[in-house]
Design an enzyme around this catalytic site. Structure first.
Site, PDB file in Angstrom:
ATOM      1  CE  LYS A  18      11.150   8.363  -1.576  1.00 38.94           C
ATOM      2  NZ  LYS A  18      10.097   7.477  -1.943  1.00 38.94           N
TER       3      LYS A  18
ATOM      4  NE  ARG B 199      12.420   6.823  -8.088  1.00 37.95           N
ATOM      5  CZ  ARG B 199      11.724   7.915  -7.670  1.00 37.95           C
ATOM      6  NH1 ARG B 199      12.352   8.828  -7.153  1.00 37.95           N
ATOM      7  NH2 ARG B 199      10.380   7.491  -7.545  1.00 37.95           N
TER       8      ARG B 199
ATOM      9  NE  ARG C 250       1.477  10.005  -3.688  1.00 37.04           N
ATOM     10  CZ  ARG C 250       2.674   9.482  -4.243  1.00 37.04           C
ATOM     11  NH1 ARG C 250       3.606   9.779  -2.953  1.00 37.04           N
ATOM     12  NH2 ARG C 250       3.103   8.852  -4.805  1.00 37.04           N
TER      13      ARG C 250
ATOM     14  NE  ARG D 140       2.745  11.332  -8.154  1.00 41.85           N
ATOM     15  CZ  ARG D 140       3.827  11.024  -7.275  1.00 41.85           C
ATOM     16  NH1 ARG D 140       4.109  11.461  -6.518  1.00 41.85           N
ATOM     17  NH2 ARG D 140       4.712   9.941  -8.199  1.00 41.85           N
TER      18      ARG D 140
ATOM     19  NE  ARG E 247       5.216   5.597  -8.876  1.00 42.18           N
ATOM     20  CZ  ARG E 247       4.409   6.461  -8.404  1.00 42.18           C
ATOM     21  NH1 ARG E 247       3.101   6.261  -8.543  1.00 42.18           N
ATOM     22  NH2 ARG E 247       4.557   7.118  -7.053  1.00 42.18           N
TER      23      ARG E 247
HETATM   24  P1  ADP Z   1       7.129   8.545  -5.434  1.00 42.62           P
HETATM   25  O1  ADP Z   1       6.198   9.593  -4.964  1.00 42.62           O
HETATM   26  O2  ADP Z   1       6.534   7.448  -6.359  1.00 42.62           O
HETATM   27  O3  ADP Z   1       8.519   8.106  -4.946  1.00 42.62           O
HETATM   28  P2  ADP Z   1       8.418  10.423  -7.256  1.00 42.62           P
HETATM   29  O4  ADP Z   1       7.529  11.786  -7.275  1.00 42.62           O
HETATM   30  O5  ADP Z   1       9.476  10.699  -6.604  1.00 42.62           O
HETATM   31  O6  ADP Z   1       7.756   9.181  -6.888  1.00 42.62           O
HETATM   32  O7  ADP Z   1       8.723  10.689  -8.780  1.00 42.62           O
HETATM   33  C1  ADP Z   1       7.835  10.382  -9.885  1.00 42.62           C
HETATM   34  C2  ADP Z   1       8.343   9.789 -11.123  1.00 42.62           C
HETATM   35  O8  ADP Z   1       9.521  10.682 -11.475  1.00 42.62           O
HETATM   36  C3  ADP Z   1       9.144   8.464 -11.061  1.00 42.62           C
HETATM   37  O9  ADP Z   1       8.308   7.454 -11.230  1.00 42.62           O
HETATM   38  C4  ADP Z   1      10.117   8.555 -12.014  1.00 42.62           C
HETATM   39  O10 ADP Z   1       9.357   8.351 -13.439  1.00 42.62           O
HETATM   40  C5  ADP Z   1      10.525  10.074 -12.019  1.00 42.62           C
HETATM   41  N1  ADP Z   1      11.679  10.067 -11.357  1.00 42.62           N
HETATM   42  C6  ADP Z   1      11.833  10.852  -9.936  1.00 42.62           C
HETATM   43  N2  ADP Z   1      12.832  10.677  -9.700  1.00 42.62           N
HETATM   44  C7  ADP Z   1      13.810  10.141 -10.440  1.00 42.62           C
HETATM   45  C8  ADP Z   1      15.168   9.761 -10.174  1.00 42.62           C
HETATM   46  N3  ADP Z   1      15.890   9.993  -9.312  1.00 42.62           N
HETATM   47  N4  ADP Z   1      15.535   8.801 -11.449  1.00 42.62           N
HETATM   48  C9  ADP Z   1      14.797   8.463 -12.367  1.00 42.62           C
HETATM   49  N5  ADP Z   1      13.371   8.795 -12.486  1.00 42.62           N
HETATM   50  C10 ADP Z   1      12.920   9.724 -11.409  1.00 42.62           C
END
Ligand code: ADP
Length: 247
Positions: free
Chosen positions: A15, A90, A127, A167, A178
């Protein structure tokens, strides 16, 4: 008409990479809640201190907090002609809030990138992000697997050398947590979106370039436009916004 795009899919689906490129190519901002929160943690702000532990455990931060952040970001002038949302919504509560925030802003296109769980774990393990600014290395590498010598996030990054690191929430245990939360909270929300006429699904197992093409076609088809017309849509909208145009 604005170009409002929401990228949906599990962690590691691509994404962020696709959102970054689509936003750049169409002159609209990418709004990534993960990036906003990571930046806050990195700068040790009040918000950062609040969310650090939750993020490291792979859990979601509170709905009210994240909804407030997105609401504030989407009213900025550069987001009037459209935006690409990555990582939000989410949960069902976040999806309802987004409906309210965008009620007067034209159609919202939702595109889900589909990738099987085992491939996600493999990708997330591989990653790498810039130690200085947190930018995802992949977002800037479109053809080769090789990482660039310097972080290419020139707008924000002051990095003077290659410091690619994993990360802190990308360890296998945290990734599995996750994914569990994704299946429990986010997946049902995507099902709720899937009944809408502006919802599209694309195959995330293709090459990044093929996913990019599929994304552009999906957005165009959701808007009932030929793919080549997306850019002019944004240009027209920006020309009507006083002081809202970006370089
Ligand atoms: P990924 O690459 O796993 O999709 P993100 O970079 O989007 O993850 O998000 C990393 C972390 O930030 C999530 O695991 C969560 O803790 C927090 N986070 C990000 N966006 C949201 C959201 N919309 N609602 C709640 N927590 C969020």
């Amino acid at each position: 008409m604005a170009l409002n795009l929401v990228m949906l899919g599990p962690p590691g689906a691509g994404k962020g990479t696709q959102a970054e490129r689509f936003a750049r190519e169409h002159g609209i901002p990418k709004v990534s809640t993960g990036d906003i929160l990571r930046e806050a943690v990195h700068s040790d702000s009040e918000l950062g201190r609040k969310v650090k532990t939750v993020m490291e455990r792979g859990e979601l931060v509170g709905d009210d907090l994240i909804i407030g952040i997105v609401r504030e970001r989407l009213v900025q002038p550069d987001a009037v002609a459209g935006f690409v949302l990555d990582g939000f919504p989410r949960t069902a509560a976040q999806a309802n809030a987004l409906d309210q925030i965008t009620a007067e802003r034209g159609p919202v296109i939702c595109v889900e990138i589909q990738v099987p769980d085992e491939e996600l774990v493999r990708r997330v393990r591989a990653r790498r992000v810039c130690e200085d600014c947190g930018a995802n290395a992949d977002a800037f590498v479109h053809q080769a697997d090789a990482l660039p010598d310097l972080c290419q996030n020139t707008d924000r990054c002051r990095s003077v050398g290659p410091k690619w690191v994993a990360r802190s929430d990308d360890s296998e245990t945290v990734v599995r947590e996750r994914l569990k939360i994704y299946w429990r909270d986010t997946r049902p929300m995507i099902e709720y979106y899937s009944a809408r006429p502006t919802f599209r699904r694309i195959d995330g197992l293709q090459t990044p370039e093929q996913v990019r093409e599929a994304l552009v076609s999906a957005v165009a088809s959701a808007l009932g436009l030929p793919a080549g017309q997306l850019q002019s849509l944004v240009a027209k909208k920006l020309s009507g916004v006083k002081g809202g145009a970006r370089p």
